[in-house]
Design an enzyme around this catalytic site. Structure first.
Site, PDB file in Angstrom:
ATOM      1  NE  ARG A 124      -4.691  -2.929 -85.801  1.00  0.00           N
ATOM      2  CZ  ARG A 124      -4.661  -3.501 -84.622  1.00  0.00           C
ATOM      3  NH1 ARG A 124      -3.710  -3.196 -83.782  1.00  0.00           N
ATOM      4  NH2 ARG A 124      -5.572  -4.365 -84.290  1.00  0.00           N
ATOM      5  NE  ARG A 154      -2.950  -8.605 -84.728  1.00  0.00           N
ATOM      6  CZ  ARG A 154      -3.938  -8.285 -83.887  1.00  0.00           C
ATOM      7  NH1 ARG A 154      -3.743  -7.439 -82.918  1.00  0.00           N
ATOM      8  NH2 ARG A 154      -5.108  -8.837 -84.020  1.00  0.00           N
ATOM      9  CG  ASP A 200      -2.348  -5.310 -81.120  1.00  0.00           C
ATOM     10  OD1 ASP A 200      -3.193  -4.380 -81.125  1.00  0.00           O
ATOM     11  OD2 ASP A 200      -2.555  -6.410 -80.586  1.00  0.00           O
ATOM     12  CG  ASP A 232      -3.321  -4.508 -76.997  1.00  0.00           C
ATOM     13  OD1 ASP A 232      -4.106  -3.870 -77.728  1.00  0.00           O
ATOM     14  OD2 ASP A 232      -3.020  -5.706 -77.192  1.00  0.00           O
TER      15      ASP A 232
HETATM   16  N1  ROI Z   1       0.469 -13.781 -80.308  1.00  0.00           N
HETATM   17  C1  ROI Z   1       1.679 -13.318 -79.955  1.00  0.00           C
HETATM   18  N2  ROI Z   1       2.679 -14.193 -79.752  1.00  0.00           N
HETATM   19  N3  ROI Z   1       1.912 -11.991 -79.791  1.00  0.00           N
HETATM   20  C2  ROI Z   1       0.936 -11.075 -79.980  1.00  0.00           C
HETATM   21  O1  ROI Z   1       1.187  -9.851 -79.826  1.00  0.00           O
HETATM   22  C3  ROI Z   1      -0.351 -11.521 -80.339  1.00  0.00           C
HETATM   23  N4  ROI Z   1      -1.377 -10.662 -80.542  1.00  0.00           N
HETATM   24  C4  ROI Z   1      -2.593 -11.074 -80.834  1.00  0.00           C
HETATM   25  C5  ROI Z   1      -2.926 -12.527 -80.982  1.00  0.00           C
HETATM   26  C6  ROI Z   1      -3.560 -12.770 -82.328  1.00  0.00           C
HETATM   27  C7  ROI Z   1      -3.889 -12.892 -79.864  1.00  0.00           C
HETATM   28  N5  ROI Z   1      -1.765 -13.379 -80.853  1.00  0.00           N
HETATM   29  C8  ROI Z   1      -0.542 -12.910 -80.499  1.00  0.00           C
HETATM   30  O2  ROI Z   1      -3.552 -10.186 -80.972  1.00  0.00           O
END
Ligand code: ROI
Length: 163
Positions: free
Chosen positions: A86, A95, A98, A100
């Site tokens: 990453r 990225r 991610d 979360d």
């Molecule tokens: N948009 C989508 N569709 N999926 C994501 O996981 C995602 N993650 C983010 C931001 C940039 C807000 N946009 C995203 O961090």
């Protein structure tokens, strides 16, 4: 044992493989806290949310039991993100991976490193829809039933990836 839900997102360097590898790494993490099983939602393609022009994302949600404390879980997930190369070039930018933490049992946590429930989850189709796939009966810590947040408009924002 606490039940946690984690959102996965990637839009660089073969996103589907990034999610597959993250699931494998999380299984090891989940397994090291006894023999719990990992629930994995379908993978969805979604248009990037936010102002930054970037490739579409692949998103999913996983659920598992863990003995890790919230901060320990955060550390473990950040290690997986880093191990999968990453680099975050800009806020709200693309990225490779991610991870979360969405929910940690029924806890509400507001600390400098960690906000649970995840601050944006109720506005994000790419979180709500896969979460409802694996936990349709979920009651959020705020008292809202997850199913009440899901509608056809949200679902239409996503394209399920056939694998
Ligand atoms: N948009 C989508 N569709 N999926 C994501 O996981 C995602 N993650 C983010 C931001 C940039 C807000 N946009 C995203 O961090």
């Amino acid at each position: 044992m606490p039940l946690v839900f984690v959102a996965l997102g990637a839009n660089l360097t073969d996103p589907v493989t990034q999610l597959d590898n993250a699931c494998k790494a999380i299984i090891e993490l989940a397994l090291c806290s006894s023999n719990s099983t990992l629930q994995v939602s379908p993978y969805y393609r979604s248009a990037p949310m936010g102002e930054v022009v970037q490739p579409d994302y692949v998103n999913a949600v996983v659920g598992f039991n863990t003995t890790l404390e919230p901060i320990e879980l955060l550390d473990a997930l950040q290690k997986i993100e880093n191990e999968q190369g990453r680099v975050r070039l800009e806020r709200w930018g693309p990225r490779t991976l991610d991870l979360d933490i969405l929910l940690y049992d029924n806890q509400t946590i507001d600390s400098p490193r960690l906000t649970i429930p995840h601050y944006g989850m109720k506005q994000r189709s790419f979180v709500l829809v896969p979460l409802a796939d694996i936990a349709p009966q979920l009651l959020l810590p705020c008292g809202t039933r997850l199913e009440r947040l899901i509608n056809a408009e949200l679902t239409a924002e996503l394209e399920q990836i056939v694998r």
